[in-house]
Design a protein around this motif. Sequence first.
Motif, PDB file in Angstrom:
ATOM      1  N   SER A   1      -0.906   0.686 -20.137  1.00  0.00           N
ATOM      2  CA  SER A   1      -1.870   0.754 -21.070  1.00  0.00           C
ATOM      3  C   SER A   1      -1.627  -0.249 -22.053  1.00  0.00           C
ATOM      4  O   SER A   1      -0.763  -0.810 -22.290  1.00  0.00           O
ATOM      5  N   PRO A   2      -2.780  -0.748 -22.845  1.00  0.00           N
ATOM      6  CA  PRO A   2      -2.386  -1.765 -23.955  1.00  0.00           C
ATOM      7  C   PRO A   2      -1.453  -1.340 -25.002  1.00  0.00           C
ATOM      8  O   PRO A   2      -0.566  -2.379 -25.292  1.00  0.00           O
ATOM      9  N   GLY A   3      -1.146  -0.068 -25.112  1.00  0.00           N
ATOM     10  CA  GLY A   3      -0.434   0.363 -26.303  1.00  0.00           C
ATOM     11  C   GLY A   3       1.008   0.123 -25.745  1.00  0.00           C
ATOM     12  O   GLY A   3       1.974  -0.399 -26.204  1.00  0.00           O
ATOM     13  N   GLU A   4       1.447   0.217 -24.430  1.00  0.00           N
ATOM     14  CA  GLU A   4       2.672   0.105 -23.923  1.00  0.00           C
ATOM     15  C   GLU A   4       2.841  -1.287 -23.805  1.00  0.00           C
ATOM     16  O   GLU A   4       4.010  -1.635 -24.186  1.00  0.00           O
ATOM     17  N   ALA A   5       1.953  -2.333 -23.315  1.00  0.00           N
ATOM     18  CA  ALA A   5       2.119  -3.560 -23.610  1.00  0.00           C
ATOM     19  C   ALA A   5       2.497  -4.040 -24.962  1.00  0.00           C
ATOM     20  O   ALA A   5       3.498  -4.832 -24.886  1.00  0.00           O
ATOM     21  N   LEU A   6       1.966  -3.460 -25.710  1.00  0.00           N
ATOM     22  CA  LEU A   6       2.303  -4.003 -27.270  1.00  0.00           C
ATOM     23  C   LEU A   6       3.836  -3.561 -27.483  1.00  0.00           C
ATOM     24  O   LEU A   6       4.519  -4.259 -28.023  1.00  0.00           O
ATOM     25  N   ARG A   7       4.184  -2.160 -27.278  1.00  0.00           N
ATOM     26  CA  ARG A   7       5.506  -2.007 -27.438  1.00  0.00           C
ATOM     27  C   ARG A   7       6.758  -2.818 -26.673  1.00  0.00           C
ATOM     28  O   ARG A   7       7.507  -3.073 -27.205  1.00  0.00           O
ATOM     29  N   ILE A   8       6.240  -3.112 -25.371  1.00  0.00           N
ATOM     30  CA  ILE A   8       7.232  -3.857 -24.655  1.00  0.00           C
ATOM     31  C   ILE A   8       7.174  -5.406 -25.332  1.00  0.00           C
ATOM     32  O   ILE A   8       8.128  -5.909 -25.544  1.00  0.00           O
ATOM     33  N   ALA A   9       6.034  -5.695 -25.869  1.00  0.00           N
ATOM     34  CA  ALA A   9       6.190  -7.010 -26.491  1.00  0.00           C
ATOM     35  C   ALA A   9       7.074  -7.057 -27.833  1.00  0.00           C
ATOM     36  O   ALA A   9       7.697  -8.090 -28.191  1.00  0.00           O
ATOM     37  N   LYS A  10       6.985  -5.645 -28.519  1.00  0.00           N
ATOM     38  CA  LYS A  10       7.615  -5.563 -29.657  1.00  0.00           C
ATOM     39  C   LYS A  10       9.189  -5.591 -29.295  1.00  0.00           C
ATOM     40  O   LYS A  10       9.978  -6.174 -29.840  1.00  0.00           O
ATOM     41  N   VAL A  11       9.632  -4.949 -28.233  1.00  0.00           N
ATOM     42  CA  VAL A  11      10.898  -4.831 -27.997  1.00  0.00           C
ATOM     43  C   VAL A  11      11.644  -6.217 -27.488  1.00  0.00           C
ATOM     44  O   VAL A  11      12.562  -6.468 -27.746  1.00  0.00           O
ATOM     45  N   TYR A  12      10.792  -6.906 -26.749  1.00  0.00           N
ATOM     46  CA  TYR A  12      11.248  -8.453 -26.269  1.00  0.00           C
ATOM     47  C   TYR A  12      10.778  -9.358 -27.061  1.00  0.00           C
ATOM     48  O   TYR A  12      11.451 -10.627 -26.622  1.00  0.00           O
ATOM     49  N   LEU A  13      10.300  -9.113 -28.085  1.00  0.00           N
ATOM     50  CA  LEU A  13       9.838 -10.362 -29.105  1.00  0.00           C
ATOM     51  C   LEU A  13       9.031 -11.268 -28.239  1.00  0.00           C
ATOM     52  O   LEU A  13       9.107 -12.547 -28.353  1.00  0.00           O
ATOM     53  N   LEU A  14       8.023 -10.693 -27.463  1.00  0.00           N
ATOM     54  CA  LEU A  14       7.095 -11.549 -26.663  1.00  0.00           C
ATOM     55  C   LEU A  14       5.811 -11.827 -27.454  1.00  0.00           C
ATOM     56  O   LEU A  14       5.193 -10.784 -28.354  1.00  0.00           O
ATOM     57  N   LYS A  15       5.137 -12.919 -27.198  1.00  0.00           N
ATOM     58  CA  LYS A  15       3.823 -13.064 -27.976  1.00  0.00           C
ATOM     59  C   LYS A  15       2.652 -13.582 -26.731  1.00  0.00           C
ATOM     60  O   LYS A  15       3.141 -14.362 -25.812  1.00  0.00           O
ATOM     61  N   TRP A  16       1.711 -13.360 -27.342  1.00  0.00           N
ATOM     62  CA  TRP A  16       0.462 -13.702 -26.329  1.00  0.00           C
ATOM     63  C   TRP A  16       0.192 -15.166 -26.707  1.00  0.00           C
ATOM     64  O   TRP A  16       0.402 -15.752 -27.942  1.00  0.00           O
ATOM     65  N   HIS A  17       0.345 -16.218 -25.800  1.00  0.00           N
ATOM     66  CA  HIS A  17      -0.050 -17.456 -26.157  1.00  0.00           C
ATOM     67  C   HIS A  17      -1.703 -17.690 -26.263  1.00  0.00           C
ATOM     68  O   HIS A  17      -2.351 -18.469 -25.351  1.00  0.00           O
ATOM     69  N   SER A  18      -2.034 -17.179 -27.296  1.00  0.00           N
ATOM     70  CA  SER A  18      -3.663 -17.309 -27.399  1.00  0.00           C
ATOM     71  C   SER A  18      -4.087 -18.735 -27.727  1.00  0.00           C
ATOM     72  O   SER A  18      -5.313 -19.101 -27.431  1.00  0.00           O
ATOM     73  N   GLU A  19      -3.205 -19.748 -27.980  1.00  0.00           N
ATOM     74  CA  GLU A  19      -3.629 -20.912 -28.306  1.00  0.00           C
ATOM     75  C   GLU A  19      -3.631 -21.567 -26.991  1.00  0.00           C
ATOM     76  O   GLU A  19      -4.137 -22.865 -26.728  1.00  0.00           O
ATOM     77  N   GLY A  20      -3.276 -21.193 -25.960  1.00  0.00           N
ATOM     78  CA  GLY A  20      -3.389 -21.778 -24.486  1.00  0.00           C
ATOM     79  C   GLY A  20      -2.152 -22.764 -24.136  1.00  0.00           C
ATOM     80  O   GLY A  20      -1.292 -22.988 -24.894  1.00  0.00           O
ATOM     81  N   GLN A  21      -2.470 -23.761 -23.299  1.00  0.00           N
ATOM     82  CA  GLN A  21      -1.567 -24.927 -22.937  1.00  0.00           C
ATOM     83  C   GLN A  21      -1.795 -26.140 -23.559  1.00  0.00           C
ATOM     84  O   GLN A  21      -1.018 -26.832 -23.353  1.00  0.00           O
ATOM     85  N   LEU A  22      -2.866 -26.363 -23.933  1.00  0.00           N
ATOM     86  CA  LEU A  22      -3.236 -27.722 -24.352  1.00  0.00           C
ATOM     87  C   LEU A  22      -2.148 -28.154 -25.568  1.00  0.00           C
ATOM     88  O   LEU A  22      -1.868 -29.506 -25.389  1.00  0.00           O
ATOM     89  N   PRO A  23      -1.801 -27.477 -26.541  1.00  0.00           N
ATOM     90  CA  PRO A  23      -0.705 -28.130 -27.345  1.00  0.00           C
ATOM     91  C   PRO A  23       0.315 -28.578 -26.862  1.00  0.00           C
ATOM     92  O   PRO A  23       1.115 -29.584 -27.409  1.00  0.00           O
ATOM     93  N   TYR A  24       0.772 -27.980 -25.710  1.00  0.00           N
ATOM     94  CA  TYR A  24       1.995 -28.437 -25.009  1.00  0.00           C
ATOM     95  C   TYR A  24       2.055 -29.521 -23.947  1.00  0.00           C
ATOM     96  O   TYR A  24       2.873 -30.002 -23.454  1.00  0.00           O
ATOM     97  N   ALA A  25       0.736 -29.886 -23.546  1.00  0.00           N
ATOM     98  CA  ALA A  25       0.705 -30.527 -22.514  1.00  0.00           C
ATOM     99  C   ALA A  25       0.640 -32.057 -22.975  1.00  0.00           C
ATOM    100  O   ALA A  25       0.261 -32.774 -23.766  1.00  0.00           O
TER     101      ALA A  25
END
Length: 346
Positions: free
Chosen positions: A195-219
């Motif tokens: 579920s999206p809710g569980e994904a959000l909870r796991i993101a909070k536990v592991y301090l993970l983030k969506w890379h919404s900016e994509g890869q271009l800034p890093y390339a």
Amino acid sequence: MNETVSVEALIVAVPETAGSALYGMIDVLSSAGSLWQQLAGAEPQRQTIHVRIVSPSKAPFTCGHRIPVQPDLSIEDDPRADIVILPELWLAPDDDMAGRYPSLLAWVRERYRDGSTIYSACSGSVMLAATGLLDNRDATSHWGYADLFRTRFPQVRFRPEPALVFADPAGRIVTAGGTTSWHDLALHIIARHMSPGEALRIAKVYLLKWHSEGQLPYAALVRAQPHADSVVRTCEQWLAEHYRDADAVAKAVTIAGIPERSVKRRFKAATGTTLIGYVQNLRVEEAKRRLETEDVPFETIAADLGYENLPFFRKLFKRSTGLTPGQYRKMFRPFVSAAEPALPSP
């Protein structure tokens, strides 16, 4: 009492596999439905993800950086699962895995035909491309493999910009971009299969983030290309020192000593980019470096690079990096600040 329902996931491991991605994904996916609940004192979820390692054989081996792997299953067992994951591999930028693991590649193809959803992270998409399942489809990987896809897998529509790419409308093949984009992939898998809710909870536990900016800034926009065209090499070497010149392209053509049309055609064939695009990439890379390390205004940087038309260079910069100059500086300047020694207290 309600029984726990497991989503079955198989994660492929071979000696080239990056252990951080392999075990990171196992930890994160296996924690879904239970870790947040333990920390928050809540009831565990009824649904979990059961992750097992599958390899060409069940014999233990070491993967990248001598990290030990003990497979749970062999492809000879013909295991079935809802999900098959090809994690990051330690591969050179020109390594297309030609001739390696034919039985494993055939097994991945069979799993797709059998209904499994196939996911790859970072250079795992090179292995996935070798199966043929990405032919005539969109895909991504680490931006450093863009030239490999261009030359070795031209039938794949490689997209270096996004963090996640869906190869088909049903989302049965999903590729993730560079290195830690396995975070995005793991969260996507949890959101989709739990579920999206569980994904959000796991993101909070592991301090993970969506890379919404994509890869271009890093390339890296400019990379050394292995080619045998001495004329193009001469142009590249000259431009490395003179890309700030207002007439850099015209001068490079003159130095090449052959007709302009021939220079531009050979340059594109050897490097994958146009001559003017190469010059613009060199200038954007210089602007990136100065935004990362200096406090000067972007207007000054643009002028130093020969751009009198500031709006044009702003648009070029954003098209190349996915960010405005201000956003880019905000994202990467903290890395420089963190590396600077702290001043002694008075």
